[in-house]
Motif scaffolding. Sequence first.
Motif, PDB file in Angstrom:
ATOM      1  N   TRP A  96       9.483   3.780 -14.949  1.00 36.24           N
ATOM      2  CA  TRP A  96       9.750   3.083 -13.704  1.00 36.24           C
ATOM      3  C   TRP A  96       8.830   3.480 -12.548  1.00 36.24           C
ATOM      4  CZ3 TRP A  96      11.834  -1.346 -13.887  1.00 36.24           C
ATOM      5  CH2 TRP A  96      12.797  -1.645 -14.859  1.00 36.24           C
ATOM      6  N   PRO A  97       8.485   4.778 -12.387  1.00 40.65           N
ATOM      7  CA  PRO A  97       7.536   5.110 -11.309  1.00 40.65           C
ATOM      8  C   PRO A  97       6.182   4.411 -11.497  1.00 40.65           C
ATOM      9  CG  PRO A  97       8.676   7.078 -12.059  1.00 40.65           C
ATOM     10  CD  PRO A  97       9.013   6.002 -13.033  1.00 40.65           C
ATOM     11  N   ASP A  98       5.714   4.324 -12.730  1.00 39.86           N
ATOM     12  CA  ASP A  98       4.460   3.634 -13.041  1.00 39.86           C
ATOM     13  C   ASP A  98       4.556   2.158 -12.678  1.00 39.86           C
ATOM     14  OD1 ASP A  98       1.800   3.578 -14.350  1.00 39.86           O
ATOM     15  OD2 ASP A  98       2.814   2.359 -15.863  1.00 39.86           O
ATOM     16  N   ILE A  99       5.681   1.557 -13.016  1.00 38.82           N
ATOM     17  CA  ILE A  99       5.908   0.139 -12.732  1.00 38.82           C
ATOM     18  C   ILE A  99       5.967  -0.107 -11.221  1.00 38.82           C
ATOM     19  CG2 ILE A  99       7.645  -1.699 -12.900  1.00 38.82           C
ATOM     20  CD1 ILE A  99       8.273  -0.486 -15.738  1.00 38.82           C
ATOM     21  N   ALA A 100       6.645   0.789 -10.503  1.00 37.71           N
ATOM     22  CA  ALA A 100       6.773   0.637  -9.048  1.00 37.71           C
ATOM     23  C   ALA A 100       5.417   0.700  -8.365  1.00 37.71           C
ATOM     24  CB  ALA A 100       7.701   1.722  -8.496  1.00 37.71           C
ATOM     25  N   VAL A 101       4.576   1.635  -8.808  1.00 37.89           N
ATOM     26  CA  VAL A 101       3.254   1.778  -8.201  1.00 37.89           C
ATOM     27  C   VAL A 101       2.377   0.568  -8.517  1.00 37.89           C
ATOM     28  CG1 VAL A 101       1.102   3.083  -8.337  1.00 37.89           C
ATOM     29  CG2 VAL A 101       3.268   4.273  -8.038  1.00 37.89           C
ATOM     30  N   ALA A 102       2.460   0.064  -9.739  1.00 40.37           N
ATOM     31  CA  ALA A 102       1.699  -1.131 -10.091  1.00 40.37           C
ATOM     32  C   ALA A 102       2.111  -2.305  -9.198  1.00 40.37           C
ATOM     33  CB  ALA A 102       1.918  -1.487 -11.557  1.00 40.37           C
ATOM     34  N   ALA A 103       3.401  -2.380  -8.883  1.00 40.19           N
ATOM     35  CA  ALA A 103       3.879  -3.446  -7.995  1.00 40.19           C
ATOM     36  C   ALA A 103       3.292  -3.288  -6.595  1.00 40.19           C
ATOM     37  CB  ALA A 103       5.408  -3.427  -7.935  1.00 40.19           C
ATOM     38  N   VAL A 104       3.183  -2.030  -6.129  1.00 44.49           N
ATOM     39  CA  VAL A 104       2.591  -1.776  -4.810  1.00 44.49           C
ATOM     40  C   VAL A 104       1.119  -2.195  -4.805  1.00 44.49           C
ATOM     41  CG1 VAL A 104       1.890   0.038  -3.196  1.00 44.49           C
ATOM     42  CG2 VAL A 104       4.185   0.080  -4.197  1.00 44.49           C
ATOM     43  N   ILE A 105       0.392  -1.855  -5.872  1.00 48.26           N
ATOM     44  CA  ILE A 105      -1.020  -2.227  -5.968  1.00 48.26           C
ATOM     45  C   ILE A 105      -1.173  -3.752  -5.938  1.00 48.26           C
ATOM     46  CG2 ILE A 105      -3.066  -2.201  -7.454  1.00 48.26           C
ATOM     47  CD1 ILE A 105      -2.168   0.555  -8.446  1.00 48.26           C
ATOM     48  N   ALA A 106      -0.280  -4.438  -6.659  1.00 54.85           N
ATOM     49  CA  ALA A 106      -0.308  -5.901  -6.654  1.00 54.85           C
ATOM     50  C   ALA A 106      -0.080  -6.441  -5.245  1.00 54.85           C
ATOM     51  CB  ALA A 106       0.751  -6.445  -7.608  1.00 54.85           C
ATOM     52  N   GLY A 107       0.878  -5.831  -4.531  1.00 56.38           N
ATOM     53  CA  GLY A 107       1.160  -6.260  -3.166  1.00 56.38           C
ATOM     54  C   GLY A 107      -0.015  -6.040  -2.228  1.00 56.38           C
ATOM     55  N   LEU A 108      -0.691  -4.890  -2.372  1.00 57.10           N
ATOM     56  CA  LEU A 108      -1.868  -4.610  -1.555  1.00 57.10           C
ATOM     57  C   LEU A 108      -2.972  -5.632  -1.815  1.00 57.10           C
ATOM     58  CD1 LEU A 108      -2.156  -0.708  -1.801  1.00 57.10           C
ATOM     59  CD2 LEU A 108      -1.758  -2.040   0.283  1.00 57.10           C
ATOM     60  N   SER A 109      -3.153  -5.982  -3.082  1.00 61.13           N
ATOM     61  CA  SER A 109      -4.194  -6.946  -3.435  1.00 61.13           C
ATOM     62  C   SER A 109      -3.921  -8.305  -2.806  1.00 61.13           C
ATOM     63  CB  SER A 109      -4.297  -7.088  -4.959  1.00 61.13           C
ATOM     64  OG  SER A 109      -4.736  -5.888  -5.554  1.00 61.13           O
ATOM     65  N   VAL A 110      -2.677  -8.764  -2.912  1.00 59.45           N
ATOM     66  CA  VAL A 110      -2.329 -10.084  -2.382  1.00 59.45           C
ATOM     67  C   VAL A 110      -2.410 -10.104  -0.858  1.00 59.45           C
ATOM     68  CG1 VAL A 110      -0.479 -11.784  -2.172  1.00 59.45           C
ATOM     69  CG2 VAL A 110      -0.910 -10.679  -4.380  1.00 59.45           C
ATOM     70  N   SER A 111      -1.890  -9.061  -0.193  1.00 59.94           N
ATOM     71  CA  SER A 111      -1.924  -9.036   1.274  1.00 59.94           C
ATOM     72  C   SER A 111      -3.361  -8.926   1.783  1.00 59.94           C
ATOM     73  CB  SER A 111      -1.083  -7.873   1.808  1.00 59.94           C
ATOM     74  OG  SER A 111      -1.608  -6.626   1.387  1.00 59.94           O
ATOM     75  N   GLY A 112      -4.191  -8.117   1.098  1.00 62.68           N
ATOM     76  CA  GLY A 112      -5.604  -8.023   1.477  1.00 62.68           C
ATOM     77  C   GLY A 112      -6.318  -9.351   1.290  1.00 62.68           C
ATOM     78  N   ALA A 113      -5.963 -10.055   0.215  1.00 62.64           N
ATOM     79  CA  ALA A 113      -6.570 -11.357  -0.058  1.00 62.64           C
ATOM     80  C   ALA A 113      -6.246 -12.355   1.052  1.00 62.64           C
ATOM     81  CB  ALA A 113      -6.074 -11.893  -1.399  1.00 62.64           C
ATOM     82  N   VAL A 114      -5.007 -12.347   1.497  1.00 63.75           N
ATOM     83  CA  VAL A 114      -4.594 -13.271   2.560  1.00 63.75           C
ATOM     84  C   VAL A 114      -5.385 -13.007   3.839  1.00 63.75           C
ATOM     85  CG1 VAL A 114      -2.684 -13.904   4.084  1.00 63.75           C
ATOM     86  CG2 VAL A 114      -2.286 -13.648   1.635  1.00 63.75           C
ATOM     87  N   ARG A 115      -5.551 -11.727   4.175  1.00 59.66           N
ATOM     88  CA  ARG A 115      -6.282 -11.376   5.399  1.00 59.66           C
ATOM     89  C   ARG A 115      -7.746 -11.804   5.306  1.00 59.66           C
ATOM     90  NH1 ARG A 115      -7.001  -5.223   7.879  1.00 59.66           N
ATOM     91  NH2 ARG A 115      -8.664  -5.730   9.346  1.00 59.66           N
TER      92      ARG A 115
END
Length: 208
Positions: free
Chosen positions: A175-194
Amino acid sequence: MSGSCCGGGCSASKPVVDPVYRRVLLVALAVNAGMFLVEIVAGTAAGSVSLQADALDFLGDAANYVISLLVLGMALRWRARAALIKGVSLGVLGLWVAGQTLSNALAQTVPEAPVMGVVGLMALAANLGVAALLYAHRHGDANRQSVWICSRNDAIANVAVLAAAAGVFGTATGWPDIAVAAVIAGLSVSGAVRIVRQAAGELRPVAA
């Protein structure tokens, strides 16, 4: 120089190429390409989706630097178009990572924490070095800002991967691995929007 000619706001005329910035991009390209190979092999072997996600982030950044090098010295409209392509690519990468994260969550995969920790430390050192080189070049047009945003996100992601390694080791779950992967995905999408927003804003005056 923080923005080629006047902070990124100079119409569409060709800017003067900053040789220091070019050298920084070449170093960043070499580091990111090398770390992609290290992390994709290690992430696959260890069964870590956060390492695989970070590896793809390195690959995306390597492509980012190649594009940035190609458009150095070109008119603002071309740099903005390059940034637009990079922003969309970053968003697609984030969505792919989100899909992989969901897949690992359903499969309940438990990665190898020691491998995650060692490779995570290597990746953090690499990204902190690149981010330090790019810090002075973080302002300017969308293309230049996209380079800094990706590098900054990588350093944050690496800290999170190390935290995931500690979490996997302590809980013996994925689960910690999964949670961090989700954070990385979120950073990628938010950076893309900006990036896409600024690139689109730079292209509007050119179209007009």
